[in-house]
Design an enzyme around this catalytic site. Structure first.
Site, PDB file in Angstrom:
ATOM      1  N   LEU A 135       0.929  -1.476  -0.140  1.00 40.23           N
ATOM      2  CA  LEU A 135       0.529  -0.192   0.358  1.00 40.23           C
ATOM      3  C   LEU A 135       0.927   1.496   0.026  1.00 40.23           C
ATOM      4  O   LEU A 135       2.007   1.339   0.767  1.00 40.23           O
ATOM      5  CB  LEU A 135      -0.975   0.018   0.868  1.00 40.23           C
ATOM      6  CG  LEU A 135      -1.625   1.554   1.451  1.00 40.23           C
ATOM      7  CD1 LEU A 135      -2.840   1.501   0.269  1.00 40.23           C
ATOM      8  CD2 LEU A 135      -2.593   1.278   2.673  1.00 40.23           C
ATOM      9  N   TRP A 194       2.371  10.490  -8.270  1.00 41.14           N
ATOM     10  CA  TRP A 194       1.824  10.405  -9.757  1.00 41.14           C
ATOM     11  C   TRP A 194       2.771   8.945  -9.851  1.00 41.14           C
ATOM     12  O   TRP A 194       2.961   8.285 -10.850  1.00 41.14           O
ATOM     13  CB  TRP A 194       2.986  11.568 -10.302  1.00 41.14           C
ATOM     14  CG  TRP A 194       2.375  13.000 -10.544  1.00 41.14           C
ATOM     15  CD1 TRP A 194       1.419  13.144 -11.135  1.00 41.14           C
ATOM     16  CD2 TRP A 194       2.486  13.971  -9.678  1.00 41.14           C
ATOM     17  NE1 TRP A 194       0.873  14.383 -11.359  1.00 41.14           N
ATOM     18  CE2 TRP A 194       1.971  14.822 -10.444  1.00 41.14           C
ATOM     19  CE3 TRP A 194       3.574  13.974  -8.810  1.00 41.14           C
ATOM     20  CZ2 TRP A 194       2.548  16.667  -9.319  1.00 41.14           C
ATOM     21  CZ3 TRP A 194       3.757  15.246  -8.189  1.00 41.14           C
ATOM     22  CH2 TRP A 194       2.680  16.532  -8.686  1.00 41.14           C
ATOM     23  N   CYS A 238      12.333  26.706   0.945  1.00 44.08           N
ATOM     24  CA  CYS A 238      12.919  25.975   1.032  1.00 44.08           C
ATOM     25  C   CYS A 238      13.517  25.548   1.029  1.00 44.08           C
ATOM     26  O   CYS A 238      14.272  24.577   1.984  1.00 44.08           O
ATOM     27  CB  CYS A 238      11.428  24.985   0.490  1.00 44.08           C
ATOM     28  SG  CYS A 238       9.736  25.197   1.227  1.00 44.08           S
TER      29      CYS A 238
END
Length: 400
Positions: free
Chosen positions: A190, A196, A372
């Site tokens: 899972l 994507w 970031c």
């Protein structure tokens, strides 16, 4: 999800010495006084106003200083998006200002109070709100992300230990995760927050796994299905709390940042319920050095709505009594290189998609990627890969 944290220039009203006379409108202070305050704040950081270094701030609008002091990091980011200032190396600017100590002081008191009230009274990451970030950011346009990312379409930190470029770093990250999970052919895997389909494709193609991937982004789900066509992969548009079944392995890469502190326990309870008794779970997430619940208002508004970074304490408390931590690795410094590679790709290919967007979007992404990168360079935020089990007998050795 790269979450970024652009805590840079403004301080609280008390630190500024602002009074009721100075806080009279959207532009709170006379420009000359506001400029003096900012000059004092950044003095010694190596960043100067209108200097010649690529990390210097070139001010192009007379109200820049007052706006930043009044609106904090939200005003700083919005001012850049609107062309009020320029900086060739936003990453270096952010790094130098953070290294100088302008971190926690960079949020105004009203910013902090607003988020505490919101997160205290409301579950900002409830099932009803789970799809907001998908619609706001991940659904922005596959054409944009295809040009910014590498061919794997990984939108998370690469592993640069031996990599020479972005693609090698992302393949190494996917393979590191698969090896940590000891995936074998036929295993049911899972992928929570599959994006994507990068890990789903890798695990199915190279390890023979049967993969179920879930995402809250319609655009991601559509492209992931195309990329995984012909492989034993199922991509679902679904919230993790609605999942049923049993899996040998569970992985979650760059999704936990969207879970929210009020849902951490539910998240780990869900993983425990879905994981086989001898299974392994790997969590790949950006992490905060502090357990204080806070967000950067610009990132929250323009990049990742309702996102919040977990701390070590948050993860430990939420998993305690549910799962056993087998391994914890930090390679947050690699996110700096990843973000800079994304920025280089974005700049190099922007002309191919410029007609589909506006210049405000271009500046928004350049600012986001730059601040970031600076935050990871300063080690202000981290990147963790954590492996959990249900405590079955036997030794676990994590590959590196």
């Amino acid at each position: 999800m790269p979450v970024p944290v652009s805590r840079l220039i403004a301080q609280t009203d008390m630190e500024f010495g602002m009074t009721s006379d100075t806080r009279i409108g959207p532009i709170a202070l006379p420009d000359t006084r506001a400029r003096r305050i900012i000059e004092n704040l950044i003095e010694g950081s190596g960043v100067t106003l209108n200097g010649s270094q690529p990390w210097d701030i070139r001010v192009l609008h007379p109200d820049f200083f007052s706006r930043v002091l009044h609106q904090g990091t939200l005003g700083l980011g919005e001012a850049y998006m609107q062309g009020w200032w320029e900086c060739e190396r936003i990453d270096e600017m952010a790094y130098r200002l953070l290294r100088h100590g302008l971190g926690e002081r960079a949020h105004t008191s009203s910013e902090r109070l607003l988020y505490r009230l919101q997160s205290g009274f409301f579950n900002l990451q409830s099932k009803a709100r789970a799809y907001i970030v998908g619609e706001a950011h991940y659904d922005l346009g596959n054409d944009l992300f295809e040009r910014m990312l590498d061919p794997t379409m990984c939108y998370s930190c690469g592993y640069w230990k031996q990599a020479k470029n972005l693609h090698e770093a992302q393949v190494a990250k996917l393979d590191l995760a698969a090896r940590k999970l000891n995936i074998e052919p036929g295993m049911k895997v899972l992928d929570i927050g599959c994006g994507w389909g990068s890990f789903a494709e890798h695990a199915a193609r190279h390890y023979g796994a049967e993969v179920t991937g879930i995402t809250i982004s319609k655009e991601q789900a559509s492209l992931a299905r195309q990329r995984c066509e012909g492989l034993p992969v199922e991509i679902l548009l679904e919230d993790y709390r609605d999942l049923e079944g049993r899996f040998d392995r569970i992985v979650s890469i760059g999704m936990f940042e969207h879970v929210g502190h009020r849902n951490y326990r539910t998240y780990f309870e869900t993983v425990e319920r879905l994981l086989d008794e001898r299974g392994l779970f790997m969590l790949h997430s950006i992490g905060s050095n502090s357990s204080e619940i806070s967000v950067d208002p610009w990132i929250n508004k323009y990049i990742f709505p309702n996102g919040v970074l977990p701390s070590i304490q948050h993860i430990a408390r939420a998993s305690e009594g549910r799962l056993l931590m087998e391994d914890w690795q930090n390679f947050g410094a690699d996110y700096d290189r990843t973000l800079m590679a994304w920025r280089d790709n974005f700049d190099a290919h922007w002309h191919e998609i410029a007609a589909n967007y506006n210049d405000k979007t271009r500046r928004m992404f350049r600012y986001y990627l730059g601040v970031c990168a600076g935050a990871f360079r300063d080690r202000d935020i981290q990147l963790w890969q954590i492996v959990f089990s249900k405590g079955h007998p036997g030794r676990y050795d994590a590959p590196r």
